[in-house]
Motif scaffolding. Structure first.
Motif, PDB file in Angstrom:
ATOM      1  N   LYS A  33       0.812  -1.208   0.000  1.00  0.00           N
ATOM      2  CA  LYS A  33       0.000   0.000   0.000  1.00  0.00           C
ATOM      3  C   LYS A  33       0.849   1.263   0.000  1.00  0.00           C
ATOM      4  N   ALA A  34       2.135   1.126  -0.040  1.00  0.00           N
ATOM      5  CA  ALA A  34       3.006   2.301  -0.012  1.00  0.00           C
ATOM      6  C   ALA A  34       2.921   3.013  -1.349  1.00  0.00           C
ATOM      7  N   GLY A  35       2.223   4.118  -1.354  1.00  0.00           N
ATOM      8  CA  GLY A  35       2.060   4.838  -2.608  1.00  0.00           C
ATOM      9  C   GLY A  35       2.420   6.294  -2.507  1.00  0.00           C
ATOM     10  N   VAL A  36       3.030   6.738  -1.392  1.00  0.00           N
ATOM     11  CA  VAL A  36       3.402   8.134  -1.219  1.00  0.00           C
ATOM     12  C   VAL A  36       4.907   8.206  -1.012  1.00  0.00           C
ATOM     13  N   SER A  37       5.460   9.355  -1.315  1.00  0.00           N
ATOM     14  CA  SER A  37       6.899   9.543  -1.163  1.00  0.00           C
ATOM     15  C   SER A  37       7.239   9.932   0.262  1.00  0.00           C
ATOM     16  N   ALA A  38       8.412   9.546   0.712  1.00  0.00           N
ATOM     17  CA  ALA A  38       8.904   9.910   2.036  1.00  0.00           C
ATOM     18  C   ALA A  38       9.839  11.101   1.881  1.00  0.00           C
ATOM     19  N   ASP A  39       9.301  12.319   1.998  1.00  0.00           N
ATOM     20  CA  ASP A  39      10.073  13.536   1.785  1.00  0.00           C
ATOM     21  C   ASP A  39      10.852  13.954   3.028  1.00  0.00           C
ATOM     22  N   TYR A  40      10.357  13.633   4.225  1.00  0.00           N
ATOM     23  CA  TYR A  40      11.077  13.964   5.452  1.00  0.00           C
ATOM     24  C   TYR A  40      10.707  12.954   6.526  1.00  0.00           C
ATOM     25  N   GLU A  41      11.546  12.896   7.558  1.00  0.00           N
ATOM     26  CA  GLU A  41      11.381  11.910   8.612  1.00  0.00           C
ATOM     27  C   GLU A  41      10.990  12.580   9.932  1.00  0.00           C
ATOM     28  N   VAL A  42      10.120  11.888  10.683  1.00  0.00           N
ATOM     29  CA  VAL A  42       9.642  12.361  11.983  1.00  0.00           C
ATOM     30  C   VAL A  42       9.721  11.190  12.949  1.00  0.00           C
ATOM     31  N   THR A  43      10.116  11.457  14.194  1.00  0.00           N
ATOM     32  CA  THR A  43      10.236  10.417  15.225  1.00  0.00           C
ATOM     33  C   THR A  43       9.071  10.544  16.209  1.00  0.00           C
ATOM     34  N   LEU A  44       8.418   9.420  16.469  1.00  0.00           N
ATOM     35  CA  LEU A  44       7.314   9.383  17.428  1.00  0.00           C
ATOM     36  C   LEU A  44       7.696   8.445  18.559  1.00  0.00           C
ATOM     37  N   LYS A  45       7.485   8.855  19.791  1.00  0.00           N
ATOM     38  CA  LYS A  45       7.837   8.070  20.967  1.00  0.00           C
ATOM     39  C   LYS A  45       6.597   7.378  21.514  1.00  0.00           C
ATOM     40  N   PHE A  46       6.674   6.031  21.593  1.00  0.00           N
ATOM     41  CA  PHE A  46       5.577   5.213  22.089  1.00  0.00           C
ATOM     42  C   PHE A  46       6.069   4.399  23.273  1.00  0.00           C
ATOM     43  N   ALA A  47       5.141   4.072  24.174  1.00  0.00           N
ATOM     44  CA  ALA A  47       5.482   3.155  25.269  1.00  0.00           C
ATOM     45  C   ALA A  47       5.612   1.734  24.750  1.00  0.00           C
ATOM     46  N   SER A  48       4.744   1.358  23.805  1.00  0.00           N
ATOM     47  CA  SER A  48       4.819   0.060  23.136  1.00  0.00           C
ATOM     48  C   SER A  48       4.156   0.215  21.779  1.00  0.00           C
ATOM     49  N   VAL A  49       4.536  -0.667  20.850  1.00  0.00           N
ATOM     50  CA  VAL A  49       4.013  -0.563  19.484  1.00  0.00           C
ATOM     51  C   VAL A  49       3.292  -1.821  19.057  1.00  0.00           C
ATOM     52  N   LEU A  50       3.011  -2.728  20.008  1.00  0.00           N
ATOM     53  CA  LEU A  50       2.306  -3.976  19.707  1.00  0.00           C
ATOM     54  C   LEU A  50       3.062  -4.732  18.614  1.00  0.00           C
ATOM     55  N   ASN A  51       2.447  -4.961  17.451  1.00  0.00           N
ATOM     56  CA  ASN A  51       3.096  -5.684  16.349  1.00  0.00           C
ATOM     57  C   ASN A  51       3.193  -4.787  15.115  1.00  0.00           C
ATOM     58  N   LEU A  52       3.475  -3.500  15.341  1.00  0.00           N
ATOM     59  CA  LEU A  52       3.580  -2.570  14.215  1.00  0.00           C
ATOM     60  C   LEU A  52       4.817  -2.923  13.392  1.00  0.00           C
ATOM     61  N   PRO A  53       4.669  -3.253  12.107  1.00  0.00           N
ATOM     62  CA  PRO A  53       5.826  -3.624  11.288  1.00  0.00           C
ATOM     63  C   PRO A  53       6.381  -2.401  10.557  1.00  0.00           C
ATOM     64  N   THR A  54       7.617  -2.500  10.122  1.00  0.00           N
ATOM     65  CA  THR A  54       8.158  -1.470   9.238  1.00  0.00           C
ATOM     66  C   THR A  54       7.459  -1.567   7.897  1.00  0.00           C
ATOM     67  N   GLY A  55       7.252  -0.396   7.316  1.00  0.00           N
ATOM     68  CA  GLY A  55       6.498  -0.351   6.077  1.00  0.00           C
ATOM     69  C   GLY A  55       5.009  -0.175   6.287  1.00  0.00           C
ATOM     70  N   ALA A  56       4.554  -0.139   7.549  1.00  0.00           N
ATOM     71  CA  ALA A  56       3.123   0.059   7.815  1.00  0.00           C
ATOM     72  C   ALA A  56       2.703   1.460   7.395  1.00  0.00           C
ATOM     73  N   ASP A  57       1.467   1.598   7.054  1.00  0.00           N
ATOM     74  CA  ASP A  57       0.946   2.881   6.582  1.00  0.00           C
ATOM     75  C   ASP A  57       0.830   3.869   7.730  1.00  0.00           C
ATOM     76  N   VAL A  58       0.998   5.151   7.406  1.00  0.00           N
ATOM     77  CA  VAL A  58       0.728   6.259   8.319  1.00  0.00           C
ATOM     78  C   VAL A  58      -0.438   7.022   7.724  1.00  0.00           C
ATOM     79  N   MET A  59      -1.568   7.071   8.448  1.00  0.00           N
ATOM     80  CA  MET A  59      -2.819   7.617   7.925  1.00  0.00           C
ATOM     81  C   MET A  59      -3.225   8.863   8.700  1.00  0.00           C
ATOM     82  N   MET A  60      -3.971   9.738   8.038  1.00  0.00           N
ATOM     83  CA  MET A  60      -4.570  10.916   8.681  1.00  0.00           C
ATOM     84  C   MET A  60      -5.826  11.274   7.909  1.00  0.00           C
ATOM     85  N   ASN A  61      -6.954  11.290   8.624  1.00  0.00           N
ATOM     86  CA  ASN A  61      -8.246  11.611   8.023  1.00  0.00           C
ATOM     87  C   ASN A  61      -8.579  10.685   6.861  1.00  0.00           C
TER      88      ASN A  61
END
Length: 332
Positions: A33-61
């Motif tokens: 489902k990766a169909g957008v370009s990665a123009d810049y990087e942002v770091t998010l701090k989580f207590a745990s991420v369950l089974n979030l894999p690399t390459g997972a989608d980042v969604m908004m609205n």
């Protein structure tokens, strides 16, 4: 020779696949489902991420704004590095959460923009979203445990019992329909008399507007003058009542002399009670006397003298009186 080449190729291909499989993992596979370009990087701090894999989608609205690039363990939890596209900016004060639409569905990272936007700007290359604005999902085991407790703990039965109780408590359908019909009729009447409501509101508005014009009078009523007036009236009223009450008490106290009089009247009435049965005869005799004797005499009042008697020397005086009356025409 052709057959020998095919045998060599059949042996080399499995060996190459086994050797290359040592460095192949699902996380290295590109997201379908990766169909957008990665123009810049942002770091998010989580207590745990369950089974979030690399390459997972980042969604908004509901739109994809990037994908997960790295997962790095930190002393407080996990740092998730995501690549975002510049064509869909993300507000800097957005919150992030790891979501999974179904227990077996894909895990993704979702941004939620703030309800009241601020002047914080947008996320840029190198931005860090603190743990205070990220939410870690519960583990799948906890979710299944809660679901099992919900099913086996009698909650479903309690909900069913509650619905049965509500069905017994609520009125019958025909009563509900009748009530709804009555309410609809009332609402129709209300809608048809909105003019009266407007007139009432207009009157109330006029009354409210009249208060400023009567400000002076209102101040007099509730001001010092009004307070003095009410105090004077209250004092005078209480004073007169206080004066009247002793007088009323003296009348009641001094009126004890009436008690013997009332007692005597009551005894006289009791003694006169036996004569009341003869009252009808007395009334009849009185009526006969008035009708047959008194009324005829009053209509023609005269006295007929039939004879006069005297003794001794009075006889001559009586004879002289008779002669005078005969001369006057009174006596024949």
């Amino acid at each position: 020779m052709k057959t020998r080449f095919l045998w060599i190729l059949a042996v080399l291909v499995p060996v190459m696949l086994v050797m290359s499989g040592c460095s192949l993992s699902p996380n290295r596979l590109p997201s379908v489902k990766a169909g957008v370009s990665a123009d810049y990087e942002v770091t998010l701090k989580f207590a745990s991420v369950l089974n979030l894999p690399t390459g997972a989608d980042v969604m908004m609205n509901g739109l994809q704004v990037g994908r997960v690039k790295e997962l790095n363990e930190s002393k407080d939890g996990v740092d998730v590095v995501v690549g975002l596209t510049a064509s869909r900016p993300v507000p800097a004060d957005s919150t992030a959460i790891i979501r999974q639409n179904t227990p077996l569905g894909d895990t993704y990272l979702g941004f939620t923009p703030p309800e009241n936007p601020t002047n914080a700007g947008n996320l840029h290359d190198g931005s860090v979203v603190p743990m205070s604005r990220t939410t870690s999902p519960p583990t799948l085991e906890d979710t299944i445990a809660v679901l099992a407790y919900f099913v086996n703990g009698g909650t479903v039965q309690k909900v069913q019992d509650t619905m049965v109780t509500l069905n017994k408590t609520l009125p019958q359908i025909k009563d509900v329909r009748r009530l709804a019909s009555t309410v609809a009729t009332d609402l129709d009447d209300l809608a048809g008399n909105l003019g009266e409501i407007d007139r009432l509101l207009t009157g109330l508005d006029g009354v409210a507007k009249s208060f400023p014009a009567s400000r002076v009078q209102i101040e007099h009523v509730f001001g010092d003058q009004g307070i003095d007036y009410y105090k004077t009236v209250g004092y005078s009223l209480v004073r007169h009542i206080a004066t009247l009450l002793p007088s009323v008490g003296s009348v009641f106290t001094g009126g004890l002399w009436v008690v013997p009089l009332l007692t005597s009247i009551a005894e006289a009435a009791e003694n006169a009670a036996p004569i009341w049965p003869a009252g009808d005869r007395m009334v009849a005799g009185a009526n006969d006397f008035v009708s047959n004797t008194l009324k005829p005499f009053l209509k023609n009042p005269r006295v007929a003298i039939t004879s006069v008697k005297a003794k001794g020397s009075d006889k001559q005086m009586l004879a002289d009186s008779a002669s005078i009356l005969r001369i006057l025409g009174v006596v024949r």
